[in-house]
Design an enzyme around this catalytic site. Structure first.
Site, short mmCIF file in Angstrom:
data_model
loop_
_atom_site.label_atom_id
_atom_site.label_comp_id
_atom_site.label_asym_id
_atom_site.label_seq_id
_atom_site.Cartn_x
_atom_site.Cartn_y
_atom_site.Cartn_z
N ARG A 208 40.75 -25.58 11.24
CA ARG A 208 41.64 -25.05 11.56
C ARG A 208 40.88 -26.17 13.08
O ARG A 208 41.29 -26.63 14.10
CB ARG A 208 41.29 -23.13 12.86
N PHE A 224 54.17 -21.64 8.78
CA PHE A 224 53.56 -20.52 7.98
C PHE A 224 52.48 -20.52 9.52
O PHE A 224 51.50 -20.17 9.40
CB PHE A 224 53.18 -20.66 7.23
N ASP A 246 57.39 -19.45 11.86
CA ASP A 246 56.12 -18.25 10.43
C ASP A 246 57.74 -17.14 10.93
O ASP A 246 58.46 -16.65 11.66
CB ASP A 246 55.77 -17.36 11.49
N SER A 247 58.00 -16.65 9.71
CA SER A 247 58.80 -15.74 9.74
C SER A 247 58.60 -14.11 10.35
O SER A 247 59.77 -12.98 9.97
CB SER A 247 59.63 -15.62 7.79
N ASP A 296 50.54 -24.25 5.39
CA ASP A 296 49.88 -23.13 5.44
C ASP A 296 50.23 -22.19 4.60
O ASP A 296 50.22 -20.41 5.43
CB ASP A 296 48.64 -23.19 6.35
N CYS A 336 46.38 -21.27 -1.14
CA CYS A 336 45.29 -20.50 -1.40
C CYS A 336 45.66 -19.36 -2.98
O CYS A 336 45.17 -18.55 -2.32
CB CYS A 336 45.28 -19.01 -0.30
N1 SAH Z 1 47.99 -20.37 9.35
C1 SAH Z 1 47.95 -18.95 9.76
C2 SAH Z 1 47.67 -17.99 8.42
C3 SAH Z 1 48.85 -18.35 7.25
S1 SAH Z 1 49.17 -17.19 6.44
C4 SAH Z 1 46.17 -19.01 10.44
O1 SAH Z 1 45.66 -19.97 10.25
O2 SAH Z 1 45.81 -17.69 11.02
C5 SAH Z 1 50.80 -16.97 6.18
C6 SAH Z 1 51.86 -17.13 6.96
O3 SAH Z 1 53.29 -17.36 5.81
C7 SAH Z 1 51.66 -15.48 7.28
O4 SAH Z 1 51.84 -15.27 8.63
C8 SAH Z 1 53.27 -14.61 6.92
O5 SAH Z 1 53.67 -14.35 7.38
C9 SAH Z 1 54.14 -16.67 7.14
N2 SAH Z 1 55.15 -16.37 5.19
C10 SAH Z 1 55.31 -16.05 4.60
N3 SAH Z 1 56.78 -16.24 3.37
C11 SAH Z 1 57.34 -16.99 5.03
C12 SAH Z 1 58.11 -18.15 4.81
N4 SAH Z 1 58.81 -18.45 3.68
N5 SAH Z 1 58.85 -18.65 6.04
C13 SAH Z 1 58.00 -18.88 6.97
N6 SAH Z 1 56.82 -17.75 7.07
C14 SAH Z 1 56.20 -17.40 5.91
#
Ligand code: SAH
Length: 392
Positions: A208, A224, A246-247, A296, A336
């Site tokens: 970050r 995400f 994000d979803s 991510d 990940c």
């Molecule tokens: N980058 C973030 C962590 C990401 S975790 C940080 O630094 O804190 C992955 C995220 O993807 C989660 O919040 C989850 O809700 C979201 N997610 C999962 N599948 C998804 C999709 N198809 N579309 C959008 N978001 C999604």
């Protein structure tokens, strides 16, 4: 526990897992989580391990020395050692939230402990740890002086171990929702009770910060985004605009709150509740473009078995993200998935770039922050990898 002939090889290389298929026979019927001796087919001692009757990973190694018997003394020493490592990293300069115990890498297979200020959040993910959970909680209290411990043993992997889902305060009072942490000067509200994992993705801390350094003057897309980590970092670093997708509604609500908490809710920030796979296509139809994109996604491949499906998903988002990237633009793309190696991930992304008709330069690589150590003999532990690409 006696292994089949030839199946001692991985243990001799100090890999800490015994798969069910490697076992020839058991002496007696050990209880779930009980410590057993693992021996080669010729009777030679290999390891002490915690027995897990339901899991494909049938035993997880405590130690490779016959005289190093598992028990309270070992638990205490391992926790002490894990805490000493964190102290040596001197993370307190940059954050008050860190991973204190990182499972196999700290000699405690299946135990995760994240510290958020003086609240600890633990995940018990193996039968062996389940059996000594009370002792672990006592040692953690004693050695950290924490105000309380909250348990988030509600991860899917518990099912694989045949363990029930469990969450709640196990020492002290339940922490406030949300509680607040600071990371590289940015304040975050964290929901340790209802958020994902233990509430925050601590492993991305330094990445970050890197994004913050790269963001000045750029139009950023953060896919995400969860509770806004990369988005706020980009805004703090002087991004011109940030679109975050994000979803999860609750994650976005907290992300907005975090933006306000830091005075970073300026015009030019958009928070969208959408499926990223769709959004990337729609954005192209709308003619949008960006000069820094972060991808991510969640773990698409928990194990190698899921790698082919995961590869398709990674390829899809990387291909469509590259199409939205202006020439000279940067893509920070992560995986990940324990089941996808760094090498395979790079091949997938290279395939995506080729199909997008985009030439890109590899500007750097990302890994998990140092409070998530990696054992050389346990490559599965190196789950987080990332590439920084620049579109030519
Ligand atoms: N980058 C973030 C962590 C990401 S975790 C940080 O630094 O804190 C992955 C995220 O993807 C989660 O919040 C989850 O809700 C979201 N997610 C999962 N599948 C998804 C999709 N198809 N579309 C959008 N978001 C999604």
């Amino acid at each position: 526990m006696i292994l089949k002939p030839g199946r001692e090889k991985s243990l001799l290389r100090r890999h800490p897992w015994v798969f069910s298929g490697a076992i020839d026979r058991l002496d007696g019927v050990p209880e779930s989580g009980e410590s057993v001796q693992v021996r080669a087919s010729d009777g030679r001692f290999l390891a002490w391990a915690a027995y897990s009757p339901r899991s494909q990973i049938r035993a997880r190694v405590w130690s490779f020395g016959e005289s190093e018997r598992p028990g309270k003394g070992m638990l205490r020493t391992r926790i002490e050692r894990a805490l000493a490592l964190r102290r040596s990293l001197e993370l307190v300069e940059s954050t008050n939230a860190q991973r204190l115990v990182h499972a196999e890498a700290d000699g405690l297979p299946g135990l995760v402990v994240d510290g958020y200020g003086d609240t600890l959040v633990i995940q018990v993910l193996s039968a062996g740890i389940e059996r000594c959970r009370d002792d672990i909680a006592d040692f953690l209290c004693e050695l950290t002086g924490c105000a309380g411990i909250y348990e988030r043993s509600d991860a899917d992997v518990r099912e694989l171990e045949g363990l029930p889902v469990r969450a709640g305060a196990i020492r002290g009072d339940a922490p406030p929702v949300p509680l607040e942490i600071v990371e590289h000067g940015i304040r975050y509200a964290v929901d340790v009770q209802g958020g994902q994992k233990t509430g925050f993705y601590l492993d991305q801390r330094d990445n970050r910060r890197r994004i913050s350094e790269l963001a000045r003057g750029r139009d950023v897309l953060n896919c995400f985004c969860y509770t806004g980590g990369f988005s706020l970092s980009a805004l703090a670093g002087g991004a011109r605009s940030v679109v975050s997708v994000d979803s999860s509604g609750p994650a976005l609500a907290l992300a907005r709150r975090n933006a306000a908490l830091n005075g970073l809710d300026a015009p030019g920030t958009e928070w969208l509740e959408a499926d990223v796979f769709r959004y990337l296509r729609d954005a192209r139809t709308q003619g949008r473009s960006f000069d820094l994109i972060v991808l991510d996604p969640p773990k698409f491949a928990p194990t190698e078995k899921h790698a082919p499906a995961a590869a398709r998903a990674y390829k899809d988002i990387n291909l469509n993200a590259l199409r939205l990237l202006r020439p000279g633009g940067l893509l920070a793309t992560f995986s990940c998935s324990g089941g996808v190696s760094a090498d395979l991930f790079q091949k997938i992304v290279a395939g995506a770039a080729a199909d997008a008709g985009a030439s890109a330069t590899l500007r750097g690589r990302f890994q998990a922050a140092p409070d998530h150590p990696v054992l050389l003999e346990f490559p599965e532990g190196e789950y987080l990898k990332g590439l920084l690409l620049q579109r030519n």
